[in-house]
Design a protein around this motif. Sequence first.
Motif, PDB file in Angstrom:
ATOM      1  N   TYR A 246       5.162  -6.247   9.021  1.00 12.55           N
ATOM      2  CA  TYR A 246       6.382  -6.805   9.606  1.00 12.55           C
ATOM      3  C   TYR A 246       6.637  -6.315  11.021  1.00 12.55           C
ATOM      4  N   LEU A 247       5.850  -5.353  11.481  1.00 15.64           N
ATOM      5  CA  LEU A 247       6.053  -4.817  12.815  1.00 15.64           C
ATOM      6  C   LEU A 247       4.713  -4.783  13.532  1.00 15.64           C
ATOM      7  N   ASP A 248       4.610  -5.552  14.618  1.00 19.89           N
ATOM      8  CA  ASP A 248       3.328  -5.659  15.319  1.00 19.89           C
ATOM      9  C   ASP A 248       2.849  -4.319  15.846  1.00 19.89           C
ATOM     10  N   SER A 249       3.777  -3.461  16.229  1.00 17.15           N
ATOM     11  CA  SER A 249       3.380  -2.210  16.868  1.00 17.15           C
ATOM     12  C   SER A 249       2.659  -1.247  15.922  1.00 17.15           C
ATOM     13  N   VAL A 250       2.704  -1.508  14.626  1.00 23.13           N
ATOM     14  CA  VAL A 250       2.012  -0.613  13.690  1.00 23.13           C
ATOM     15  C   VAL A 250       0.723  -1.220  13.146  1.00 23.13           C
ATOM     16  N   LYS A 251       0.486  -2.489  13.443  1.00 24.41           N
ATOM     17  CA  LYS A 251      -0.757  -3.124  12.993  1.00 24.41           C
ATOM     18  C   LYS A 251      -1.956  -2.430  13.612  1.00 24.41           C
ATOM     19  N   GLY A 252      -2.942  -2.155  12.788  1.00 20.32           N
ATOM     20  CA  GLY A 252      -4.121  -1.445  13.268  1.00 20.32           C
ATOM     21  C   GLY A 252      -3.964   0.064  13.272  1.00 20.32           C
ATOM     22  N   ARG A 253      -2.746   0.550  13.061  1.00 19.46           N
ATOM     23  CA  ARG A 253      -2.512   2.001  13.039  1.00 19.46           C
ATOM     24  C   ARG A 253      -2.004   2.478  11.679  1.00 19.46           C
ATOM     25  N   PHE A 254      -1.178   1.680  11.024  1.00 20.03           N
ATOM     26  CA  PHE A 254      -0.593   2.059   9.731  1.00 20.03           C
ATOM     27  C   PHE A 254      -1.206   1.212   8.628  1.00 20.03           C
ATOM     28  N   THR A 255      -1.461   1.840   7.498  1.00 23.33           N
ATOM     29  CA  THR A 255      -1.933   1.108   6.331  1.00 23.33           C
ATOM     30  C   THR A 255      -1.189   1.569   5.091  1.00 23.33           C
ATOM     31  N   ILE A 256      -1.047   0.673   4.154  1.00 27.07           N
ATOM     32  CA  ILE A 256      -0.369   0.969   2.895  1.00 27.07           C
ATOM     33  C   ILE A 256      -1.378   0.864   1.767  1.00 27.07           C
ATOM     34  N   SER A 257      -1.262   1.762   0.818  1.00 30.73           N
ATOM     35  CA  SER A 257      -2.136   1.733  -0.351  1.00 30.73           C
ATOM     36  C   SER A 257      -1.348   2.285  -1.533  1.00 30.73           C
ATOM     37  N   ARG A 258      -1.950   2.180  -2.709  1.00 27.74           N
ATOM     38  CA  ARG A 258      -1.256   2.726  -3.872  1.00 27.74           C
ATOM     39  C   ARG A 258      -2.242   3.239  -4.892  1.00 27.74           C
ATOM     40  N   ASP A 259      -1.758   4.141  -5.716  1.00 29.58           N
ATOM     41  CA  ASP A 259      -2.526   4.690  -6.832  1.00 29.58           C
ATOM     42  C   ASP A 259      -1.719   4.368  -8.086  1.00 29.58           C
ATOM     43  N   ASN A 260      -2.156   3.371  -8.820  1.00 23.53           N
ATOM     44  CA  ASN A 260      -1.404   2.948 -10.003  1.00 23.53           C
ATOM     45  C   ASN A 260      -1.333   4.046 -11.057  1.00 23.53           C
ATOM     46  N   ALA A 261      -2.372   4.831 -11.164  1.00 24.22           N
ATOM     47  CA  ALA A 261      -2.377   5.905 -12.161  1.00 24.22           C
ATOM     48  C   ALA A 261      -1.297   6.939 -11.868  1.00 24.22           C
ATOM     49  N   LYS A 262      -1.070   7.175 -10.571  1.00 21.29           N
ATOM     50  CA  LYS A 262      -0.044   8.141 -10.166  1.00 21.29           C
ATOM     51  C   LYS A 262       1.294   7.475  -9.885  1.00 21.29           C
ATOM     52  N   ASN A 263       1.300   6.126  -9.959  1.00 21.91           N
ATOM     53  CA  ASN A 263       2.506   5.348  -9.646  1.00 21.91           C
ATOM     54  C   ASN A 263       3.073   5.743  -8.281  1.00 21.91           C
ATOM     55  N   THR A 264       2.182   5.849  -7.331  1.00 23.07           N
ATOM     56  CA  THR A 264       2.534   6.329  -5.995  1.00 23.07           C
ATOM     57  C   THR A 264       1.986   5.388  -4.935  1.00 23.07           C
ATOM     58  N   VAL A 265       2.798   5.138  -3.916  1.00 26.60           N
ATOM     59  CA  VAL A 265       2.402   4.332  -2.770  1.00 26.60           C
ATOM     60  C   VAL A 265       2.253   5.257  -1.571  1.00 26.60           C
ATOM     61  N   PHE A 266       1.271   4.966  -0.740  1.00 27.41           N
ATOM     62  CA  PHE A 266       0.983   5.805   0.414  1.00 27.41           C
ATOM     63  C   PHE A 266       1.136   5.008   1.707  1.00 27.41           C
ATOM     64  N   LEU A 267       1.510   5.723   2.756  1.00 26.40           N
ATOM     65  CA  LEU A 267       1.525   5.153   4.098  1.00 26.40           C
ATOM     66  C   LEU A 267       0.677   6.051   4.975  1.00 26.40           C
ATOM     67  N   GLN A 268      -0.470   5.543   5.381  1.00 24.51           N
ATOM     68  CA  GLN A 268      -1.350   6.282   6.279  1.00 24.51           C
ATOM     69  C   GLN A 268      -1.030   5.868   7.697  1.00 24.51           C
ATOM     70  N   MET A 269      -0.693   6.841   8.519  1.00 26.27           N
ATOM     71  CA  MET A 269      -0.307   6.562   9.900  1.00 26.27           C
ATOM     72  C   MET A 269      -1.290   7.259  10.842  1.00 26.27           C
ATOM     73  N   ASN A 270      -1.943   6.484  11.659  1.00 24.50           N
ATOM     74  CA  ASN A 270      -2.904   7.008  12.624  1.00 24.50           C
ATOM     75  C   ASN A 270      -2.450   6.686  14.044  1.00 24.50           C
ATOM     76  N   SER A 271      -3.044   7.382  14.996  1.00 24.16           N
ATOM     77  CA  SER A 271      -2.740   7.151  16.417  1.00 24.16           C
ATOM     78  C   SER A 271      -1.237   7.159  16.661  1.00 24.16           C
ATOM     79  N   LEU A 272      -0.585   8.158  16.142  1.00 21.87           N
ATOM     80  CA  LEU A 272       0.868   8.207  16.217  1.00 21.87           C
ATOM     81  C   LEU A 272       1.349   8.387  17.655  1.00 21.87           C
TER      82      LEU A 272
END
Length: 124
Positions: A60-86
């Motif tokens: 939803y925000l162009d400025s984070v495309k290519g730098r931020f990614t979202i993932s999840r671990d269903n077993a841990k019921n946890t969502v992650f936000l990986q932020m690079n090139s901050l």
Amino acid sequence: QVQLVESGGGLVQPAGSLSLSCAASGFTLDSKAIGWFRQAPGKEREGLLCMNRLGVNSYYLDSVKGRFTISRDNAKNTVFLQMNSLKPEDTAVYYCATSGAGYCSGSANAMTYWGKGTLVTVSS
């Protein structure tokens, strides 16, 4: 009872990386979409990206495309936000949220459940 708990914030230097976690309880991640939002001082809360219940991502925000990614671990019921090139302008309180639906929305007003947020400060 739906609960979301963010963790992983902190101080990071420009160009550095940071990974945030959002631990969910009261529901399973394959039933609801989870989005990441942020709010910088003096600014409105803005949607960044989201993963729907099927695991499909939306940005939803162009400025984070290519730098931020979202993932999840269903077993841990946890969502992650990986932020690079901050950047210093990424400094904000970061929140995970869900509207309770299985599809994504980038609107903060559409969200029903919020975590308390975790502060990310990008500074040298």
